[in-house]
Scaffold this motif. Sequence first.
Motif, short mmCIF file in Angstrom:
data_model
loop_
_atom_site.label_atom_id
_atom_site.label_comp_id
_atom_site.label_asym_id
_atom_site.label_seq_id
_atom_site.Cartn_x
_atom_site.Cartn_y
_atom_site.Cartn_z
N CYS A 1 0.89 -1.24 -0.11
CA CYS A 1 0.02 -0.11 0.09
C CYS A 1 0.99 1.14 0.16
O CYS A 1 1.58 1.45 0.78
CB CYS A 1 -0.90 0.03 1.24
N GLY A 2 0.30 2.11 -0.84
CA GLY A 2 1.04 3.46 -0.94
C GLY A 2 2.69 3.44 -1.45
O GLY A 2 3.30 4.42 -1.27
N GLU A 3 3.10 2.24 -1.97
CA GLU A 3 4.64 2.22 -2.57
C GLU A 3 4.58 2.55 -3.83
O GLU A 3 3.89 2.03 -4.77
CB GLU A 3 5.22 0.65 -2.07
N GLY A 4 5.65 3.41 -4.05
CA GLY A 4 5.94 3.64 -5.62
C GLY A 4 5.07 4.87 -6.41
O GLY A 4 4.91 5.12 -7.37
N GLY A 5 4.24 5.43 -5.44
CA GLY A 5 3.09 6.55 -6.11
C GLY A 5 3.59 7.83 -6.44
O GLY A 5 3.51 8.80 -5.70
N ALA B 1 -8.39 6.26 0.35
CA ALA B 1 -7.93 6.75 -0.90
C ALA B 1 -7.12 5.61 -1.59
O ALA B 1 -7.20 5.74 -2.81
CB ALA B 1 -6.68 7.91 -0.55
N ALA B 2 -6.67 4.45 -0.84
CA ALA B 2 -6.06 3.50 -1.64
C ALA B 2 -7.19 2.72 -2.65
O ALA B 2 -6.60 2.24 -3.82
CB ALA B 2 -5.63 2.38 -0.62
N TYR B 3 -8.15 2.66 -2.07
CA TYR B 3 -9.24 2.05 -3.06
C TYR B 3 -9.84 3.04 -3.96
O TYR B 3 -9.82 2.81 -5.44
CB TYR B 3 -10.56 1.62 -2.20
N TRP B 4 -9.94 4.30 -3.78
CA TRP B 4 -10.02 5.33 -5.05
C TRP B 4 -8.92 5.15 -5.86
O TRP B 4 -9.11 5.27 -6.91
CB TRP B 4 -10.05 6.67 -4.24
N ASN B 5 -7.73 5.00 -5.62
CA ASN B 5 -6.78 5.01 -6.52
C ASN B 5 -6.98 3.84 -7.63
O ASN B 5 -6.25 3.86 -8.63
CB ASN B 5 -5.27 4.62 -5.65
#
Length: 809
Positions: free
Chosen positions: A290-294, A556-560
Amino acid sequence: MIHRQCLPRQALVVFTSGESQRPGLERSNAVHRMGSGLRWAVGLGLAVLMWEPGWLMVTPAQAQPRGAQVTQEQVEKAIRLGVKSLRDKQQPDGSWRGFADDFAKYHGLTSLATLALINAGEPIDSPTVSRALEFIRRARPDQLDSTYAVALQVMALAAGDPQRDKVRIAAGVAWLERAQFRREDSPRYAGAWTYGMNKGQRPDNSNSQFALLGLYAASEVGVEVKDSVWELARNYWERCQNNSGGWPYVIDDDTSTASMTCAGISSLVITGAKRVQSVETLVGDKVRNCGEGGVVNNRIQAGINWMARRFQVDFNFTDGLGRQPWTYYYLYGLERAGRLSGQRYFGEHDWYLRGAAKLVKEQDPLLGSWNGGGGIEDNPVLVTSYALLFLAKGRAPVLINKLVHQPANDWNIHVDDIRNLTNAVSRDWKAFVTWQVVNPNSPDAGLADLLQAPIAFINGKQAPVFTPAAKRLLRDYVEQGGFILAEAGCSEPAFDQGFRALLTEIFPEPDYQLRRLSEDHPIWRSYHRLSPNVHELWGIEFGCRTVVVYTPQMLAAYWNHAESQPGNPAVERAIRVGQNIVDYATGRELPEDKLKVREIRNFKTDDVKRGALRIAKLRHAGDWNVAPLAIPNLTTALRDQLGFDVVINHKELLPRDPNLIYYPLIYVHGRASLSFTPEDMEALRKHLDPGRGLFFADAACGSPAFDAAFRKFVAELLPNNPLEPIPPDDELFNVVYDLNAVEFSKAAGGRIGPAELEGVKINGRWVVIYSKYDLGCALERHQGSDCKGYKYESALKIVSNIVVYSTLP
């Protein structure tokens, strides 16, 4: 209008829920030089331009820079004239034929004009658009055999009635997929497009960008595009970028142009949106890595920097600022590049303001059309379509500011979260809204930067760090009507702890506390009917509504992943929660467009002036402090709009204060019951009996509890004088503004009509004026989606009339 000189010099007390205001932030007019070598002159309304690796952050200086050459009214007029011009040039069969009688060309031109009209606000069921869509439907993609024509056909059908035309749109997608160069066609050109299916022709970046625009429009209305198409296209645009950061017309050309650089920026954003740019994946409802490399591809930043260094709107420029043709074509690309990348500024240049000023100036005032002045841009239908697309889409209102904070890059762990959420809201509202990045930590950031959007979003995995000035800005933003949405990215406890600590600084306890939203909170029913256990939400109440919503659980991870997995139950659930929060925060009201100058109210303390209009609050044992900023908002408007000599600050008084005699108007606003002692009641009764005073009240957000309590209160206060409707022909309705055509909030029906006021009249004069619909929260611009009242402008007119009425002999 009644001027202050005509009014008796009386003092005024207002009974409401306000607090004394602290001084507003003072803005510096100095020119500062940033580490990037770029400058921002605050006084000239330029921009702070800052970046971290892989991202460009833009902080607008103010809603409309000083010396702006174009106004909202001018742009609206230009759009109306442009629409009429296209209507007048439409052929009886629904087409536009500005070119030679070429089947593909006039179908492409018809699609472009139709797209422009729809985006400019022409209804799809209007005769003009209906005829145009029927004409467009007659051609199959294989009959057109043109990348431009097929892509534009798909775009027009997707903008019109996509459900009806889904099969036609899918056929266009299939044609574009087949027309793309594959690796077996040419390893060098793989991912590009030429004019048609002939793979023997060299492809170019103009055809390639239009193909992607058509595919993107199709994907936005639910037509699937192969993943390999996006990947090939992305790789092609990356290979094609020059070392300068710009893009050429064809690959291996060292000369970059503005139109093609805009195409490169937009194409990378479009293809990047369809291909996960990080190692984060979503499997079921589990987010892995989660949230890696964004981080946004740094090629986008390089393209934006190329534009910033050379920016012009007067012509399509090149590396050496040489002139190229296709200026209006370039402006259409500029709009897309700025909007899709979330940038309002390129360097110090407000691209929309500059472009709109040019277009307003160059429009034919009689014909309503534009003319490019050379070559193919002599075609008025083509150029007018490009101009309308720029003016209409480029001014799209900003819904959400994505806020930059420290640690570096932690604010952007999900690159497409807010972009996907705003897209979902746009589809639901059937109105295009956008987003932008704002850095409140910039030394020159101001309140106007945040007020560009009604919602500010904060998330990350670490404790968010803001400067002291940024914290003050966030508080001011909320006081001026803003709303903060925050989440602990990836459900990280470090952000949870840090954000809670941040809130205690911005909203000190015990006045404001972060509490879990109750089961009956309107956010659960603002759009979708949601159960409170669907997601953990916390909030802070400020004035009339919840102004901060926070979740310690990932959202937000799901929105992504909303674009790549739209049918995923976890994604759908998260989008619904996001839509409910947005609808609550905005009341489903469309934000104002970019050219609308935002009003910033300065509540600084000032000294009492001899003879000035003084306003005070009367305290009582009920919830008298519901709308703490209603009074400063009112007094500011009285000063600025009606020319009153008025003291912005106010004083609080108790009912039996001997100074009450100097204040003829008493204002009550609340949600629950109000409570007075018998001695208080007697003091208020004496104040009204001689006809010296006026008692004014409204129910906060139309609260039934306050409505019942106030009616009981008036019956006890004046038992021989019941409340009665105030007729629309009463002088109160026209003392300054006409109150016969005010606008109610959506929760109150959204209608336009006479203000609904009741009152008690003694000796021919109203001594009590009451509205069961909210006014105080409206004056604060703090109306939630469930707030039954009036729109801000209407509330201001009603209260201004009451104030002026109270001062007349």
